[in-house]
Every structure is written in structure tokens, then in C-alpha cells.
Design a protein around this motif. Structure first.
Motif, PDB file in Angstrom:
ATOM      1  N   TYR A   1       0.840  -1.207   0.000  1.00 45.24           N
ATOM      2  CA  TYR A   1       0.000   0.000   0.000  1.00 45.24           C
ATOM      3  C   TYR A   1       0.875   1.257   0.000  1.00 45.24           C
TER       4      TYR A   1
ATOM      5  N   ARG B   1      -0.439   4.874  -0.012  1.00 45.10           N
ATOM      6  CA  ARG B   1      -1.068   5.486   1.162  1.00 45.10           C
ATOM      7  C   ARG B   1      -0.089   6.371   1.932  1.00 45.10           C
TER       8      ARG B   1
ATOM      9  N   MET C   1      -4.538  11.789   3.761  1.00 46.25           N
ATOM     10  CA  MET C   1      -4.886  10.854   4.823  1.00 46.25           C
ATOM     11  C   MET C   1      -4.934  11.579   6.166  1.00 46.25           C
TER      12      MET C   1
END
Length: 432
Positions: A323, A326, A379
Motif C-alpha cells: 500500500y 497510502r 490521509m
């Protein structure tokens, strides 16, 4: 043949022992206190008068411990160097009426503590541990460190959509563990069982703070054993490193220019607002009393706090190989790369430029590499006890930690050398 580590793995071996022996915050502070006692520290009660003599002391309150070492000749206005951490981890905690069940299964009623990765608690052998409050006003720690409970997952045959829609868990209905068979729910059964486990008489327990834990022990992982998998690294890894660093500094503390402190709080995972949390009065009370016990005035207290620095040590996020998108594209902390400096300009972390310089100096002195973590702008950023400590006490604070994967899982993962590197950086910080 496995490649050898560049570093002594004795610290990491000891961390694994500490993790196994500390299934709850109460056990963690008891184990930290035991290690400090062996290093010459002595417990002081908050209800007693304190003196200003030199040496190591610590205060225990529930799941929190504050320990400090006063060197010979320390002035009342001598500033502090603080390593801050937290003792709690997300888990499943026992409700006030724990005995429940249905359809021939005996179960334990639990409440979700903090923000666990709930799927990581499924189909895992769980023990039960915590603190029992007794009728006479005393407390007793209990640890059933063997397979006792299990949260069984629904078979795929009864939920075919899980393959396409993903696992969906209802916190109330789907996370109640089973621990036996029986058609009748007997109130008091779990507590009676724990009384037997703790060697207590029936009816002696009148209150409890109990929680589940994975009984699978920590382990080295990988071809070259360069990884460690284990429970509660967030944030007992920092508690262990801070305890080891404080003991090491106190052992050679004759020329200290600051008073080294370990402050390990409870309830960080739920906001720190308790008498044992970082947003409570405990740290400020201990530091002030230390100043006043050495004959200091409020002016001395103000001078000491103005020169104080705290490293808020908590785990952070290593770049995830599956990931990577992210993460911030220019900040990819790696496991095995040394401790991380955590930065957020919106004060979710307390680090600023001057704090970075303090940490960089400690790492340089200890010959420890360090990395920087910044969240992806898209995020939400987590937070720590760092901003709370800075705001509540007016203390310069820097957020640091060790980069891990699977944060808030029942089992987390880090580089096997990173705990050792963190501890060495903390020693250099506590002894500038």
C-alpha cells in the motif's frame, strides 16, 4: 546461513520477554518497576512527604509509571529530560456483567477498547489478564496466559459475499468470544474462575479491569531473522526502551546536567483523559513535587520547565509494500532504518524545527540513523501524547518512535534492530 545482525540482539530478546510478561498496562508498569528496582530505584507514595535527596524514584498509579533520577548536587531549577510513552493497546475488554452466551455456547461479554484492527482478533487463541479489586481495598494482578477464549469467524459457506464485499464486523454482535459449552448463563462464573486462578477466596473480588490478549509469543521472522512479530509493540516497545535507557543513564549519572525522567501513561488509545493519562495531572504533579522537595520555589519550577524537553516515543508507520500509495511519496520510513521523527504541521505531532535538532543531536551522539515520517496529505494523521504534553505543561516536546507494520493489530511487526537503536538514542537524549 543467516546473515548476522550488526547489533547486539540482547535488547530485542529482552523486549520480547517484556512483551510476553505485560499483557495489560498494569503488568507493564509492574514489570518496568521491577527493572527499575534492580537498577536501584525506589518507589515513593504520592500520599507521603518527599525529600530532595539524590537517587532514583518512581510513582505507580494504576497503569501509569513516572520514574526519575536526581543526580548529586542537582539544583532546584535543574531542567528535566523526559521520555514519554503509553502502556495501553487496543483490545477487547470485559464488561461489568461478563457472563453471557447462547445456543449452547458460553461467552464473555466484551467492549472494544481503542481502535483495534478487529479482524486480527478473529480465530486467535486468547488469554485473559488484568487487575482484580478486592473487598479489603487491595488489588491483585491476574494473568491467564493460555488459550482460554476465541472469537470464531463465520464460515465462508454462510457468508459468500465476504469474498467480494469484504469482511464486515458488527462490534456488538460479532466480537463476543466463546470460552466453553453450556445452556445456562451463570452470573459470577468468570470472576469465580479468576478468583481460583489468583488463589483468592470466592466473593473476594468486588471489581475488575480485565482484557484479552493473544497468547502467541513474540518471534523473530524472516530468512535472516531481521524482523520481530509480536503483540502490543504500540507502545510497549517504547516503554521498554525508555525503562532500559533510564536505568542505563542512572547507573552512570554522576555528571548529569538534567534530571532524566520516564513517563509512561495509560489511556492514550482513548484520548488520554484520565488520572493516569497524559492529559491528567500526574506528570506535572510529580515534576513540581520534585522541584519543591529540593527546596525550590515556583520560580524554580518555571525555570526547570522552561529548560525541559520531552521525547514522546510512540510507534509510527513503516512504508507498506502493498500500500505504498497510502504514504507520503517523499517520506518512506523503512523497518530496520532506525527510529523515526514524526512531523505534522497541524500539531497532531509536537515536533518543530528546534525539536528536530534536539533529536538529531541525540542520534548523532549515539551513532544512530534516523528517518522522518510525514502523513500523506490526503490521509488523516494520528496523534500521540506529544501535543498533549506540550500544551498541558508548556514543555518543549518532540514526537519520535519506531516504524512498524500492522499498527493496532493483535500482532504487529518491526525491524529486529530498531528497538535497540531507539534505546541508544534515548540514552543519548537523557544524557546530553
Amino acid at each position: 546461513m543467516s546473515a548476522p545482525s550488526r547489533f547486539d540482539r540482547g535488547h530485542t530478546d529482552d523486549l520480547m520477554t517484556f512483551l510476553s510478561a505485560s499483557p495489560t498496562p498494569y503488568h507493564a508498569v509492574a514489570n518496568a518497576a521491577e527493572r527499575l528496582e534492580k537498577a536501584g530505584f525506589r518507589q515513593v507514595a504520592e500520599t507521603d512527604a518527599w525529600d530532595g535527596t539524590s537517587g532514583g524514584r518512581y510513582v505507580l498509579r494504576g497503569g501509569a509509571i513516572i520514574a526519575w533520577y536526581v543526580p548529586e548536587g542537582a539544583a532546584a531549577h535543574t531542567p528535566f529530560r523526559i521520555v514519554g510513552a503509553h502502556t495501553d493497546s487496543p483490545n477487547l475488554r470485559v464488561k461489568p456483567r461478563p457472563d453471557t452466551g447462547a445456543h449452547g455456547w458460553r461467552q464473555v461479554a466484551v467492549e472494544i477498547y481503542g481502535g483495534p484492527l478487529m479482524n486480527s482478533w478473529l480465530d486467535r487463541d486468547l488469554g485473559l489478564a488484568g487487575r482484580l479489586s478486592l473487598r479489603d481495598g487491595s488489588t491483585r494482578l491476574v494473568n491467564v496466559d493460555r488459550p482460554l477464549l476465541r472469537v470464531p469467524q463465520l464460515a465462508i459457506h454462510m457468508d459468500r459475499a465476504v469474498s467480494t464485499d469484504g469482511l464486515k464486523l458488527d462490534k456488538q454482535r460479532h466480537l463476543q468470544p466463546v470460552w466453553g459449552l453450556g445452556d445456562t448463563v451463570r452470573d459470577g462464573d468468570l470472576i469465580a474462575f479468576l478468583e481460583d486462578e489468583a488463589g483468592l477466596s470466592r466473593g473476594e473480588v468486588t471489581g475488575w479491569d480485565l482484557m484479552t490478549h493473544s497468547v502467541e509469543p513474540p518471534a523473530y521472522l524472516g530468512r535472516d531473522r531481521e524482523l520481530v512479530a509480536g503483540p502490543r509493540m504500540d507502545n510497549l516497545l517504547s516503554v521498554h526502551a525508555g525503562t532500559a535507557a533510564l536505568a542505563a543513564v542512572a547507573a552512570s549519572g554522576s555528571d548529569l546536567t538534567h534530571i532524566p525522567v520516564l513517563a509512561a501513561f495509560d489511556h492514550e488509545e482513548t484520548g488520554s483523559q484520565s488520572d493516569t493519562g497524559a492529559d491528567g495531572p500526574l506528570l506535572g504533579s510529580v515534576l513540581e513535587r520534585s522541584v519543591f522537595a529540593r527546596g525550590g520555589s515556583y520560580e524554580d519550577r518555571a525555570r526547570a520547565f522552561a529548560g525541559t524537553v520531552c521525547l514522546s516515543s510512540d510507534t509510527g508507520h513503516a512504508v507498506h509494500p502493498n500500500y505504498a500509495e497510502r504514504h507520503d511519496p517523499t517520506h518512506h520510513p523503512r523497518a530496520g532504518g532506525g527510529p523515526i521523527l514524526k512531523v505534522n504541521v497541524n500539531n497532531r505531532y509536537a515536533t518543530d524545527g528546534s525539536g528536530r535538532a534536539v533529536f538529531a543531536a541525540a542520534c548523532e551522539k549515539a551513532d544512530v540513523p534516523f528517518q522522518t515520517f510525514v502523513s500523506n496529505n490526503s490521509m488523516p494523521c494520528g496523534t500521540t501524547i506529544g501535543p498533549i504534553t506540550a500544551a498541558r505543561h508548556g514543555i518543549s516536546t518532540v514526537d519520535i518512535g519506531v516504524a512498524i507494520l500492522s499498527m493496532h493489530s493483535a500482532r504487529e511487526l518491526c525491524g529486529a534492530d530498531d528497538p535497540y537503536l531507539l534505546a541508544n538514542a534515548l540514552v543519548a537524549f537523557l544524557r546530553p
